[in-house]
Each structure stands twice: as structure tokens, then as C-alpha cells.
Design a protein around this motif. Structure first.
Motif, short mmCIF file in Angstrom:
data_model
loop_
_atom_site.label_atom_id
_atom_site.label_comp_id
_atom_site.label_asym_id
_atom_site.label_seq_id
_atom_site.Cartn_x
_atom_site.Cartn_y
_atom_site.Cartn_z
N ALA A 189 0.84 -1.34 -0.15
CA ALA A 189 0.11 -0.03 0.09
C ALA A 189 0.83 1.28 -0.01
N VAL A 190 1.94 1.31 0.61
CA VAL A 190 2.83 2.31 0.88
C VAL A 190 3.40 2.75 -0.55
N ASN A 191 3.81 1.69 -1.16
CA ASN A 191 4.32 1.80 -2.50
C ASN A 191 3.42 2.05 -3.81
N ASP A 192 2.11 2.23 -3.42
CA ASP A 192 1.06 2.61 -4.35
C ASP A 192 0.76 4.19 -4.25
N ARG A 193 1.65 4.85 -5.08
CA ARG A 193 1.78 6.41 -5.01
C ARG A 193 0.32 6.97 -5.06
N LYS A 194 -0.57 6.59 -6.25
CA LYS A 194 -1.88 7.06 -6.16
C LYS A 194 -2.77 6.78 -4.90
N ALA A 195 -2.59 5.64 -4.38
CA ALA A 195 -3.34 5.61 -3.17
C ALA A 195 -2.98 6.18 -2.03
N MET A 196 -1.49 6.45 -2.00
CA MET A 196 -0.76 7.16 -0.96
C MET A 196 -1.37 8.60 -1.07
N TRP A 197 -1.60 9.19 -2.31
CA TRP A 197 -2.09 10.43 -2.31
C TRP A 197 -3.39 10.66 -1.81
N CYS A 198 -4.16 9.69 -1.99
CA CYS A 198 -5.49 9.83 -1.58
C CYS A 198 -5.60 9.62 -0.22
N VAL A 199 -4.80 8.77 0.41
CA VAL A 199 -4.64 9.02 1.95
C VAL A 199 -4.39 10.25 2.39
N LEU A 200 -2.95 10.70 1.89
CA LEU A 200 -2.72 11.94 2.49
C LEU A 200 -3.90 12.94 2.38
N ALA A 201 -4.48 13.09 1.00
CA ALA A 201 -5.53 14.01 0.67
C ALA A 201 -6.80 13.85 1.88
N SER A 202 -7.09 12.66 2.03
CA SER A 202 -8.16 12.08 3.00
C SER A 202 -7.69 12.74 4.44
N THR A 203 -6.58 12.66 4.71
CA THR A 203 -6.02 12.89 6.00
C THR A 203 -6.15 14.43 6.42
N VAL A 204 -5.80 15.16 5.42
CA VAL A 204 -5.56 16.62 5.45
C VAL A 204 -7.02 17.10 5.65
N PHE A 205 -7.94 16.72 4.66
CA PHE A 205 -9.09 17.43 4.42
C PHE A 205 -10.11 16.90 5.60
N GLY A 206 -9.81 15.62 6.23
CA GLY A 206 -10.67 15.19 7.37
C GLY A 206 -10.28 15.61 8.49
N PRO A 207 -9.34 14.65 9.31
CA PRO A 207 -8.98 14.84 10.57
C PRO A 207 -8.17 16.30 10.75
N PHE A 208 -7.49 16.97 9.93
CA PHE A 208 -6.80 18.01 10.17
C PHE A 208 -7.38 19.12 9.97
N ILE A 209 -7.67 19.48 8.67
CA ILE A 209 -8.31 20.73 8.24
C ILE A 209 -9.92 20.81 8.57
N GLY A 210 -10.53 19.57 8.36
CA GLY A 210 -11.86 19.58 8.53
C GLY A 210 -12.31 19.74 10.16
N VAL A 211 -11.65 18.87 10.85
CA VAL A 211 -11.78 18.86 12.63
C VAL A 211 -11.45 20.37 13.08
N SER A 212 -10.35 20.63 12.61
CA SER A 212 -9.70 22.06 12.98
C SER A 212 -10.90 23.15 12.53
N ALA A 213 -11.43 23.10 11.35
CA ALA A 213 -12.38 24.24 11.09
C ALA A 213 -13.61 23.92 11.59
N SER A 214 -14.04 22.83 12.00
CA SER A 214 -15.36 22.82 12.73
C SER A 214 -15.31 23.30 14.10
N LEU A 215 -14.14 23.26 14.66
CA LEU A 215 -13.96 23.77 16.10
C LEU A 215 -14.09 25.37 16.02
N LEU A 216 -13.51 25.60 14.78
CA LEU A 216 -13.47 27.36 14.56
C LEU A 216 -14.77 27.79 14.25
#
Length: 360
Positions: A280-307
């Protein structure tokens, strides 16, 4: 020459006039944006969570639910610890007592480990569009479990909201059989996908209530130390009030058990779990999806919801957050070439309307 001077003066007057109009328009827009800042942030959160769902569907289908969640929770935990270091001065939850850890770990087990696993499995079987529709079940689940665990009063309108939410989901996933004299209702989606998606919504609502119990213990621990909600943690690089920092710390505790649970499940329930993770780590397309899902979800999404809750009421914010099942319809249809019926759109709207009644 005289004509030129007259023209020049008129031009200057016209330019001054447009500058004044431009400033007035800017001031008005700035005032309106400031006035509805909380609502705009809440709407951005709904868009952010829509993007999270779309990226998560692609990533989980490519690498599987457990590898996806393990990598996603690792990224989330790193980002959260960095955020804690900025707002608390240390990369771990400050002043969290035993009761806080116990309830938040239980919340992470229910909401992250079980809930996110079921959600990704739901994405695999029925897609993110229907998966997000079932997430509307979190509101009635939170109302019921809040009544049991916190003794919260359930208003009659909340019961109406439950019925409307369930009706909207039923309208979207049920259809009549064709070619028979007696038309019977049946599920047009795989039963396994419906089960996973429904469990994801239920677990999110239950996990939310457990988080609230944990936050109550956290607040009590801070009060015992004479730390107010408006205070700022000593050594913080980004001095935010405790009222904003503590939910981030609570999310970090939930992420600890989330990562631990997914990793253990990966190696226990899969003989080649580590090999799957490596692949999975060597699947670049999947890893980009994981990164985007993480940034838009637990990071930006949660922080913005608190704001968002700092600039508008919690009810309005939660109502706008609930728009995700509607916002995801168009991009899912375009990106995944899904056929969307009028019945499904109406069902999604009805389901979201039911959720909105919980916050009226």
C-alpha cells in the motif's frame, strides 16, 4: 488643448468615483463576510468532508480498508501531535487524567477503530455517496446514547427528526421489483455494504457521546488545576484558548487507540498484513488519496469545525456540516460515473432535513 483639459478632469472625477464605489463595495462585502464567517467556515467544513469521502473511497478500494486506515491514522496522529506542540507547548495531551484517557480511548475504539473500518468497508461495497448518506444516522444515535449516558433531554422534535432521517435513507436505498404482479420493496444496494455503512453512522454517534463524557472529565481536571477555558497553555507557540486546544488534545487521544487498533487488526486478521501495508505504501496514487483524505478530514476538517463553532451557534454549524450527503452527489456522479436518480436526491435531502431538526 482646452478640450483635453476638460476631458482629463472628467476622467479624474470618474476614476475617483469608481474608487469610492469600489471601497464601499469592499467594505460591505467585508462586513457581510465577517458577519457570516462562522456559516462560511461551516460550509467549508462540509465541502472538506466531501473531499475526504471521495479520496477515501478511491484509496480504500485500491489498498483495502485496514491498510488505508492504518496509514491514515498514522498521518493523522503526526499532524495532531504537531498541532498540540503548537497550541499546548508539548506534543501530548496536557493535564489529562485517568478518567479522561479511559473515556476518550473508548470513544476512539468505537468511533475510529470500529466506525472508520465499517465506513471504509461501506465505501468499498456501496461507494462514498451512499456511505455518507448513512452517516446521518449519527445524529439519532447520539441523541439516544446521550439520553442513556448523559441524561440529556430528548425533545419531541428530535423523535420527528429520527423518523424523517430514516425515511430519507429508506427512500434512497429501497426500490420496487420489476416484472412481477406483486411489486415488493427490496434493497438496491448490497446488504453487506448497507450493514457496514449503517454501523459506521451508529458508531460515529456513539463515539461522539463517549467523547463528550471524556471532555467533561478533561474540563474537570483543568478546573481542579485552576485552569480556565480562556487561559493559554504555558509554552504554546500558537497561543489558543484552552476551549480550542482541549478538543484537539481529545482527538489526539482518540487517534492513539485508532492507530493501535488498526495496526493490531491488520497483523492479527491478515497473515500477510505487513506485506499488504508495504504494498500500500508503494502505491503512489493510493498514498496521495490517503494524504488528501487525512488533510481534508482529521486535520483541516476537524480544526475548521472547532473554529466554526466559535463564530456561529453549534446548531447552525452542525446543520451545515450535515450537508455532505447532498454535496457529494454531483462530484461522485462525475468522478465515478454513477447514475443518480431523482429519488436518491430527494432521499438525501429528506435525510439531511431530518438531521437539521436535531439542532433547531
Amino acid at each position: 488643448m482646452q478640450r483635453y483639459n476638460i476631458f482629463s478632469q472628467n476622467t479624474q472625477i470618474t476614476l475617483i468615483f469608481f474608487v469610492i464605489i469600489k471601497k464601499l463595495v469592499f467594505l460591505r462585502l467585508n462586513f457581510e463576510i465577517t458577519m457570516f464567517l462562522g456559516e462560511l467556515i461551516a460550509l467549508f467544513v462540509a465541502v472538506s468532508w466531501t473531499a475526504t469521502a471521495l479520496f477515501a473511497e478511491v484509496g480504500s478500494k485500491r489498498m483495502g480498508s485496514l491498510p488505508f486506515n492504518t496509514i491514515r491514522m498514522t498521518m493523522s496522529l503526526v499532524l495532531l501531535m504537531i498541532t498540540l506542540w503548537l497550541v499546548m507547548g508539548v506534543p501530548y495531551p496536557r493535564h489529562a487524567d485517568g478518567g479522561t484517557w479511559l473515556w476518550l480511548l473508548l470513544s476512539g475504539l468505537v468511533g475510529y477503530v470500529i466506525g472508520d473500518y465499517c465506513l471504509m468497508q461501506g465505501y468499498i461495497h456501496i461507494g462514498s455517496r451512499f456511505g455518507q448518506l448513512f452517516m446521518t444516522l449519527s445524529a439519532p444515535t447520539a441523541a439516544i446514547t446521550g439520553r442513556i449516558f448523559l441524561g440529556e433531554h430528548m425533545r419531541p422534535i428530535a423523535i420527528v427528526g429520527m423518523i424523517i432521517t430514516l425515511s430519507g435513507i429508506a427512500l434512497s436505498i429501497l426500490s420496487k421489483s420489476d416484472g412481477s404482479e406483486k411489486q415488493k420493496l427490496h434493497f438496491k444496494l448490497p446488504a453487506r455494504g448497507i450493514f457496514y455503512a449503517a454501523m459506521a453512522g451508529i458508531c460515529q454517534g456513539f463515539g461522539l457521546v463517549l467523547s463528550k463524557v471524556g471532555l467533561t472529565h478533561y474540563d474537570a481536571a483543568l478546573v481542579a488545576l485552576s485552569i480556565s477555558q480562556d487561559a493559554v497553555f504555558e509554552g504554546a507557540i500558537l497561543p489558543l484558548p484552552v476551549s480550542i486546544s482541549v478538543p484537539i488534545a481529545a482527538t489526539t487521544i482518540r487517534a492513539y487507540i485508532g492507530l493501535t487498533g488498526f495496526f493490531l487488526a491488520l497483523i492479527i486478521f491478515n497473515k500477510d498484513g505487513l506485506q499488504q501495508l508495504h504494498h500500500a505504501v508503494n502505491d503512489r496514487k493510493a498514498m496521495w488519496c490517503v494524504l488528501a483524505s487525512t488533510v481534508f478530514g482529521p486535520f483541516i476538517g476537524v480544526s475548521a469545525s472547532l473554529l466554526a463553532t466559535q463564530y456561529t451557534s453549534a446548531g447552525i454549524a452542525q446543520t451545515l456540516f450535515a450537508l455532505t450527503p447532498i454535496l457529494i452527489i454531483a462530484p461522485a456522479a462525475i468522478l465515478f460515473h454513477q447514475k443518480v436518480t431523482v429519488r436518491e436526491v430527494i432521499g438525501a435531502v429528506i435525510s439531511v432535513a431530518g438531521v437539521c431538526l436535531f439542532f433547531v
